[in-house]
Design a protein around this motif. Structure first.
Motif, short mmCIF file in Angstrom:
data_model
loop_
_atom_site.label_atom_id
_atom_site.label_comp_id
_atom_site.label_asym_id
_atom_site.label_seq_id
_atom_site.Cartn_x
_atom_site.Cartn_y
_atom_site.Cartn_z
N UNK A 52 0.83 -1.21 0.00
CA UNK A 52 0.00 0.00 0.00
C UNK A 52 0.86 1.26 0.00
N UNK A 53 0.49 2.22 -0.83
CA UNK A 53 1.17 3.52 -0.88
C UNK A 53 0.58 4.45 0.18
N UNK A 54 1.24 5.56 0.39
CA UNK A 54 0.81 6.50 1.43
C UNK A 54 -0.55 7.12 1.14
N UNK A 55 -0.97 7.18 -0.14
CA UNK A 55 -2.26 7.78 -0.48
C UNK A 55 -3.39 6.76 -0.42
N UNK A 56 -3.07 5.51 -0.08
CA UNK A 56 -4.11 4.49 0.07
C UNK A 56 -4.19 3.51 -1.07
N UNK A 57 -3.71 3.88 -2.26
CA UNK A 57 -3.71 2.96 -3.39
C UNK A 57 -2.58 1.95 -3.22
N UNK A 58 -2.60 0.91 -4.06
CA UNK A 58 -1.59 -0.14 -3.99
C UNK A 58 -0.54 0.07 -5.07
N UNK A 82 -4.29 -3.30 -14.52
CA UNK A 82 -5.61 -3.43 -15.13
C UNK A 82 -6.35 -4.65 -14.61
N UNK A 83 -5.62 -5.77 -14.47
CA UNK A 83 -6.23 -6.98 -13.92
C UNK A 83 -6.74 -6.73 -12.51
N UNK A 84 -5.92 -6.05 -11.68
CA UNK A 84 -6.32 -5.76 -10.30
C UNK A 84 -7.54 -4.85 -10.26
N UNK A 85 -7.56 -3.82 -11.11
CA UNK A 85 -8.69 -2.89 -11.09
C UNK A 85 -9.99 -3.59 -11.47
N UNK A 86 -9.91 -4.54 -12.40
CA UNK A 86 -11.11 -5.29 -12.79
C UNK A 86 -11.56 -6.19 -11.64
N UNK A 87 -10.60 -6.91 -11.04
CA UNK A 87 -10.94 -7.84 -9.96
C UNK A 87 -11.44 -7.12 -8.72
N UNK A 88 -10.90 -5.91 -8.46
CA UNK A 88 -11.26 -5.18 -7.23
C UNK A 88 -12.34 -4.13 -7.46
N UNK A 89 -12.89 -4.09 -8.69
CA UNK A 89 -13.91 -3.11 -9.03
C UNK A 89 -13.41 -1.68 -8.83
N UNK A 90 -12.18 -1.44 -9.27
CA UNK A 90 -11.64 -0.08 -9.26
C UNK A 90 -11.17 0.40 -7.91
N UNK A 91 -10.54 -0.48 -7.14
CA UNK A 91 -10.10 -0.12 -5.78
C UNK A 91 -9.15 1.08 -5.80
N UNK A 92 -8.12 1.03 -6.65
CA UNK A 92 -7.13 2.11 -6.67
C UNK A 92 -7.73 3.41 -7.20
N UNK A 93 -8.66 3.29 -8.14
CA UNK A 93 -9.32 4.50 -8.68
C UNK A 93 -10.11 5.19 -7.57
N UNK A 94 -10.80 4.40 -6.77
CA UNK A 94 -11.56 4.96 -5.65
C UNK A 94 -10.63 5.61 -4.64
N UNK A 107 -7.63 6.83 -5.16
CA UNK A 107 -7.06 8.04 -5.74
C UNK A 107 -8.08 9.17 -5.75
N UNK A 108 -9.33 8.85 -6.06
CA UNK A 108 -10.38 9.87 -6.07
C UNK A 108 -10.58 10.44 -4.67
N UNK A 109 -10.55 9.58 -3.67
CA UNK A 109 -10.69 10.04 -2.29
C UNK A 109 -9.54 10.95 -1.89
N UNK A 110 -8.34 10.56 -2.29
CA UNK A 110 -7.16 11.37 -1.96
C UNK A 110 -7.23 12.74 -2.61
N UNK A 111 -7.62 12.77 -3.89
CA UNK A 111 -7.69 14.05 -4.61
C UNK A 111 -8.81 14.94 -4.08
N UNK A 112 -9.83 14.34 -3.49
CA UNK A 112 -10.94 15.12 -2.96
C UNK A 112 -10.64 15.69 -1.58
N UNK A 113 -9.55 15.25 -0.96
CA UNK A 113 -9.19 15.77 0.36
C UNK A 113 -8.71 17.21 0.24
N UNK A 114 -9.27 18.13 0.99
CA UNK A 114 -8.85 19.55 0.88
C UNK A 114 -7.37 19.73 1.19
N UNK A 115 -6.70 20.51 0.39
CA UNK A 115 -5.29 20.80 0.63
C UNK A 115 -5.11 22.05 1.47
#
Length: 298
Positions: A75-81, A235-247, A249-257
């Motif tokens: 896991x990376x610091x932003x929550x994605x793998x 791509x294989x992981x995103x399909x199997x996890x239903x977009x785990x890393x995309x979610x 990353x979206x959560x991280x980008x939505x966090x106020x800076x």
């Protein structure tokens, strides 16, 4: 694109000291290797070992014992793998032994090889004078030594970037065939270990424009194929996890800076650490930078 005259200037022969294996007889290379090797191999038993190191080795060893192929890294610091290349590079040693010390020794050997690659890349691009000092600084700098001492995916990048530079010089200076595909593969590998390597993409584009030989369709197809191969596990992981890393990353980008000028106060000390202020003595420029950071209370 360059005109014919500019291309002929760019395509001038490589530095004569870098031809064939003549560079292996340069004494400054062996001095840098001796110093850099000594610094990278002493106190390996005291290497930092935290959760990231434990998770990386556990992932690689699990892949070996269960006979599976990882599709993610830790896991990376932003929550994605992270990309699984961070686990793949540990597999050759993990097949033989689960020993953390063995992985640390392998990393040290890889970074000692990186010293020789830095010398060769500097020699071919800038000549022997630059290569001498650039390699000596790289071999003995506190930061590069420190990050050769513990297993972490970023700590494998430096030799890859030296190879990447060699490919760029081969393309721009000599117009070698296949350089673009090789440079793309090395750049992708570095980016898979840490995405900051993507900042070098504009340099690759400029090198392609300066090269006296335009890439062929086969080279461009190879570049596209390498890119697809690189992202395939993700791509294989995103399909199997239903977009785990995309979610994630979206959560991280939505966090106020927030704007924090503390980073400006940290720069003098960080610059001193990078230059090795602790090891170079109190009278050096690096030590003065570090002292300034201390005076600022950081």
């Amino acid at each position: 694109m360059l005109d014919a005259q500019s291309r002929s200037l760019v395509a001038s022969p490589a530095h004569p000291d870098a031809s064939r294996l003549a560079w292996l007889r340069h004494p400054e290379l062996w001095v840098a290797l001796a110093l850099g090797g000594l610094l990278r191999f002493i106190w390996l038993d005291r290497a930092m070992w935290l959760s990231d190191q434990n998770d990386l080795l556990d992932l690689a060893r699990t892949a070996v014992t269960r006979g599976v192929i990882p599709v993610t890294g830790i896991r990376a610091s932003i929550g994605a793998l992270n990309h699984p290349l961070s686990a793949y590079i540990l597999l050759p040693v993990a097949v033989v032994t689960p020993s953390p010390l063995a992985q640390t020794i392998a990393l040290a050997i890889w970074n000692v090889l990186g010293i020789a690659l830095v010398y060769l890349a500097s020699l071919r691009g800038f000549g022997r004078g630059v290569a001498r000092w650039a390699t000596l600084i790289f071999a003995t700098c506190t930061a590069t030594v420190q990050y050769s001492h513990f297993v972490w995916q970023q700590n494998y990048i430096a030799p890859l970037l030296a190879l990447w530079l060699l490919c760029l010089f081969a393309g721009v200076i000599r117009g070698a065939r296949g350089w673009l595909a090789s440079a793309t593969a090395l750049g992708l590998a570095a980016a898979m270990l840490h995405p900051t390597a993507l900042a070098l993409l504009p340099v690759l584009v400029v090198a392609a424009l300066l090269s006296p030989r335009l890439p062929s369709r086969c080279e461009l197809a190879a570049v596209a194929g390498l890119g697809l191969l690189g992202v395939l596990p993700t791509l294989v992981w995103e399909v199997l996890s239903h977009g785990y890393d995309i979610t994630a990353l979206r959560t991280y980008l939505a966090t106020p800076g927030r704007l924090d000028l503390e980073v400006l106060a940290m720069m003098p000390r960080a610059f001193g650490d990078a230059l090795g202020a602790d090891s170079l003595g109190s009278g050096t420029l690096a030590a003065h930078w570090q002292a300034l950071g201390t005076a600022l209370g950081i």
